[in-house]
Write a protein that holds these residues in place. Structure first.
Motif, PDB file in Angstrom:
ATOM      1  N   GLU A 194      75.227  76.908  -9.868  1.00 40.36           N
ATOM      2  CA  GLU A 194      75.043  77.343  -8.465  1.00 40.36           C
ATOM      3  C   GLU A 194      76.180  78.148  -7.830  1.00 40.36           C
ATOM      4  O   GLU A 194      76.770  77.979  -6.851  1.00 40.36           O
ATOM      5  CB  GLU A 194      75.059  75.964  -7.991  1.00 40.36           C
ATOM      6  CG  GLU A 194      74.070  75.045  -8.261  1.00 40.36           C
ATOM      7  CD  GLU A 194      74.048  73.615  -7.600  1.00 40.36           C
ATOM      8  OE1 GLU A 194      75.271  73.095  -7.363  1.00 40.36           O
ATOM      9  OE2 GLU A 194      72.829  73.188  -7.111  1.00 40.36           O
ATOM     10  N   GLU A 195      76.447  79.197  -8.577  1.00 37.13           N
ATOM     11  CA  GLU A 195      77.311  80.178  -7.898  1.00 37.13           C
ATOM     12  C   GLU A 195      76.520  81.084  -6.776  1.00 37.13           C
ATOM     13  O   GLU A 195      75.532  81.087  -6.676  1.00 37.13           O
ATOM     14  CB  GLU A 195      78.027  81.151  -8.952  1.00 37.13           C
ATOM     15  CG  GLU A 195      78.670  80.465 -10.148  1.00 37.13           C
ATOM     16  CD  GLU A 195      79.011  81.092 -11.151  1.00 37.13           C
ATOM     17  OE1 GLU A 195      78.861  82.524 -11.281  1.00 37.13           O
ATOM     18  OE2 GLU A 195      79.815  80.661 -12.217  1.00 37.13           O
ATOM     19  N   ASP A 196      77.435  81.873  -5.980  1.00 37.47           N
ATOM     20  CA  ASP A 196      77.074  82.747  -4.785  1.00 37.47           C
ATOM     21  C   ASP A 196      76.122  83.779  -5.599  1.00 37.47           C
ATOM     22  O   ASP A 196      76.764  84.466  -6.065  1.00 37.47           O
ATOM     23  CB  ASP A 196      78.242  82.959  -4.051  1.00 37.47           C
ATOM     24  CG  ASP A 196      77.784  83.886  -2.953  1.00 37.47           C
ATOM     25  OD1 ASP A 196      77.372  83.245  -1.994  1.00 37.47           O
ATOM     26  OD2 ASP A 196      77.737  85.183  -2.970  1.00 37.47           O
ATOM     27  N   ALA A 197      74.999  83.880  -5.196  1.00 38.23           N
ATOM     28  CA  ALA A 197      74.025  84.939  -5.586  1.00 38.23           C
ATOM     29  C   ALA A 197      74.329  86.100  -5.137  1.00 38.23           C
ATOM     30  O   ALA A 197      74.273  87.050  -6.140  1.00 38.23           O
ATOM     31  CB  ALA A 197      72.715  84.683  -4.724  1.00 38.23           C
ATOM     32  N   VAL A 198      75.023  86.517  -4.036  1.00 33.57           N
ATOM     33  CA  VAL A 198      75.683  87.780  -3.676  1.00 33.57           C
ATOM     34  C   VAL A 198      76.753  88.188  -4.862  1.00 33.57           C
ATOM     35  O   VAL A 198      76.793  89.310  -5.320  1.00 33.57           O
ATOM     36  CB  VAL A 198      76.150  87.822  -2.291  1.00 33.57           C
ATOM     37  CG1 VAL A 198      76.984  89.329  -1.886  1.00 33.57           C
ATOM     38  CG2 VAL A 198      74.880  87.644  -1.438  1.00 33.57           C
ATOM     39  N   GLU A 199      77.728  87.458  -5.201  1.00 30.35           N
ATOM     40  CA  GLU A 199      78.781  87.820  -5.821  1.00 30.35           C
ATOM     41  C   GLU A 199      78.315  87.826  -7.370  1.00 30.35           C
ATOM     42  O   GLU A 199      78.755  88.823  -7.960  1.00 30.35           O
ATOM     43  CB  GLU A 199      79.814  86.531  -5.552  1.00 30.35           C
ATOM     44  CG  GLU A 199      80.544  86.470  -4.412  1.00 30.35           C
ATOM     45  CD  GLU A 199      81.577  85.398  -4.475  1.00 30.35           C
ATOM     46  OE1 GLU A 199      81.887  84.638  -5.260  1.00 30.35           O
ATOM     47  OE2 GLU A 199      82.132  85.252  -3.197  1.00 30.35           O
ATOM     48  N   VAL A 200      77.404  86.898  -7.781  1.00 26.40           N
ATOM     49  CA  VAL A 200      77.017  87.028  -9.265  1.00 26.40           C
ATOM     50  C   VAL A 200      76.292  88.198  -9.264  1.00 26.40           C
ATOM     51  O   VAL A 200      76.453  89.075 -10.389  1.00 26.40           O
ATOM     52  CB  VAL A 200      75.986  85.921  -9.605  1.00 26.40           C
ATOM     53  CG1 VAL A 200      75.425  85.918 -10.921  1.00 26.40           C
ATOM     54  CG2 VAL A 200      76.958  84.660  -9.463  1.00 26.40           C
ATOM     55  N   ALA A 201      75.353  88.745  -8.085  1.00 32.45           N
ATOM     56  CA  ALA A 201      74.411  89.974  -8.487  1.00 32.45           C
ATOM     57  C   ALA A 201      75.590  91.340  -8.545  1.00 32.45           C
ATOM     58  O   ALA A 201      75.367  92.079  -9.268  1.00 32.45           O
ATOM     59  CB  ALA A 201      73.530  90.109  -7.251  1.00 32.45           C
ATOM     60  N   ALA A 202      76.608  91.163  -7.924  1.00 33.42           N
ATOM     61  CA  ALA A 202      77.412  92.108  -7.572  1.00 33.42           C
ATOM     62  C   ALA A 202      78.308  92.364  -9.007  1.00 33.42           C
ATOM     63  O   ALA A 202      78.522  93.497  -9.614  1.00 33.42           O
ATOM     64  CB  ALA A 202      78.550  92.102  -6.552  1.00 33.42           C
ATOM     65  N   SER A 203      78.487  91.323  -9.631  1.00 39.22           N
ATOM     66  CA  SER A 203      79.396  91.334 -11.006  1.00 39.22           C
ATOM     67  C   SER A 203      78.601  91.977 -11.902  1.00 39.22           C
ATOM     68  O   SER A 203      79.022  92.529 -13.032  1.00 39.22           O
ATOM     69  CB  SER A 203      79.774  89.783 -11.210  1.00 39.22           C
ATOM     70  OG  SER A 203      78.779  89.155 -11.567  1.00 39.22           O
ATOM     71  N   LEU A 204      77.096  91.705 -11.846  1.00 40.28           N
ATOM     72  CA  LEU A 204      76.152  92.374 -12.811  1.00 40.28           C
ATOM     73  C   LEU A 204      75.760  93.624 -12.554  1.00 40.28           C
ATOM     74  O   LEU A 204      74.722  94.308 -13.399  1.00 40.28           O
ATOM     75  CB  LEU A 204      75.305  91.318 -12.999  1.00 40.28           C
ATOM     76  CG  LEU A 204      75.493  90.035 -13.758  1.00 40.28           C
ATOM     77  CD1 LEU A 204      74.191  89.241 -13.647  1.00 40.28           C
ATOM     78  CD2 LEU A 204      76.251  90.034 -15.061  1.00 40.28           C
TER      79      LEU A 204
END
Length: 281
Positions: A214-224
């Protein structure tokens, strides 16, 4: 109405009293971050929305934790903190309910006790993400407490078996085979990641980060290196593939004492059909 739903209703009612409104107005007049939230319900809506500045949310949650710790109108700000973290805590409750044979009322009690104990002792100076720390920490502490209780039950059962005079085995029936409570949630997730990889391929990291952790979608997307919407679409497609393969997947001991893969896919069905990142809720 279940005990968990009743708790949610009671927390909402706690925001409605005249005393609560006065406490909120007093704190709001001295806390600039609350200037955009005229009523406590507006603050809760902001904290629970999928969109919004995650750093701003963490700052607000940190402030609420501080108010609870110093006892400022504690019951009201406890309610605000609960409601501001409700989506995450609701997921914790439902996962814990699947992991155990305890009655729902006991699971509610365990989650509530672990959450409040964590809020009371957490040192915010060492916390990077307040929401994640409180939600994941609550789940970790519930499972640790259950593990401790189970170990004590087994210890007592062994002691009683040693006192059995006829030598025909323990006087207390052994508990069912222990599987997942002996492992941390993180360990289970990492093991599950390895099993998911052949099924969800390059989307595995997204499924683990957005659905399980349940991590932040914006941050996860940016990291990938992808957009949040692309990340959400890839997760939805991956979950659909998992649902279609449900009958073909062999049973494994993940995320439940008794459920294995089946439990995980039931979790996917119930928690992501409506709650998938980007879905409606």
């Amino acid at each position: 109405m279940s005990g968990w739903d009743a708790l949610h209703r009671e927390l909402g009612v706690a925001l409605q009293s005249a005393e609560a409104r006065r406490a909120y107005r007093l704190v709001r007049s001295n806390w600039e971050a609350l200037s955009d939230f005229e009523e406590p319900e507006a603050l809760v809506s902001f904290l629970t929305a999928r969109e919004g500045d995650s750093r701003a949310k963490d700052g607000l949650l940190a402030g609420l934790v501080t108010l609870v710790q110093i006892g400022t109108a504690a019951s009201f700000f406890v309610a605000l903190l609960w409601l501001g973290l409700w989506p995450g805590l609701d997921s914790v409750y439902r996962r814990c309910l699947r992991r155990t044979e305890h009655p729902p009322a006991e699971v509610v009690s365990s989650v509530a006790a672990s959450f409040m104990a964590l809020v009371a002792r957490v040192n915010l100076s060492g916390v990077h993400r307040v929401a994640g720390t409180l939600v994941r920490g609550t789940e970790r502490d519930v499972l640790k407490a259950w593990q401790k209780d189970l170990s004590e039950q087994r210890r007592r059962a062994r002691l009683e078996s040693l006192t059995e005079v006829n030598g025909w085995g323990p006087s207390v029936a052994w508990l069912t085979p222990f599987v997942s409570r002996g492992r941390s949630f993180s360990a289970e997730v990492e093991e599950l990641r390895a099993w998911l990889l052949p099924l969800t391929g390059e989307d595995t990291a997204l499924v683990v980060s957005l659905v399980l952790r349940e991590e932040d979608a914006v941050e996860v997307a940016a990291s990938l290196g992808v957009s949040p919407e692309t990340a959400r679409k890839r997760v939805r497609r991956a979950l659909e593939r998992l649902r279609k393969m449900k009958k073909k997947i062999p049973d494994k001991d993940f995320l439940s004492r008794n459920g294995g893969w089946g439990c995980f896919l039931e979790f996917v069905d119930s928690e992501t059909t409506e709650r998938a990142p980007g879905g409606s809720r």
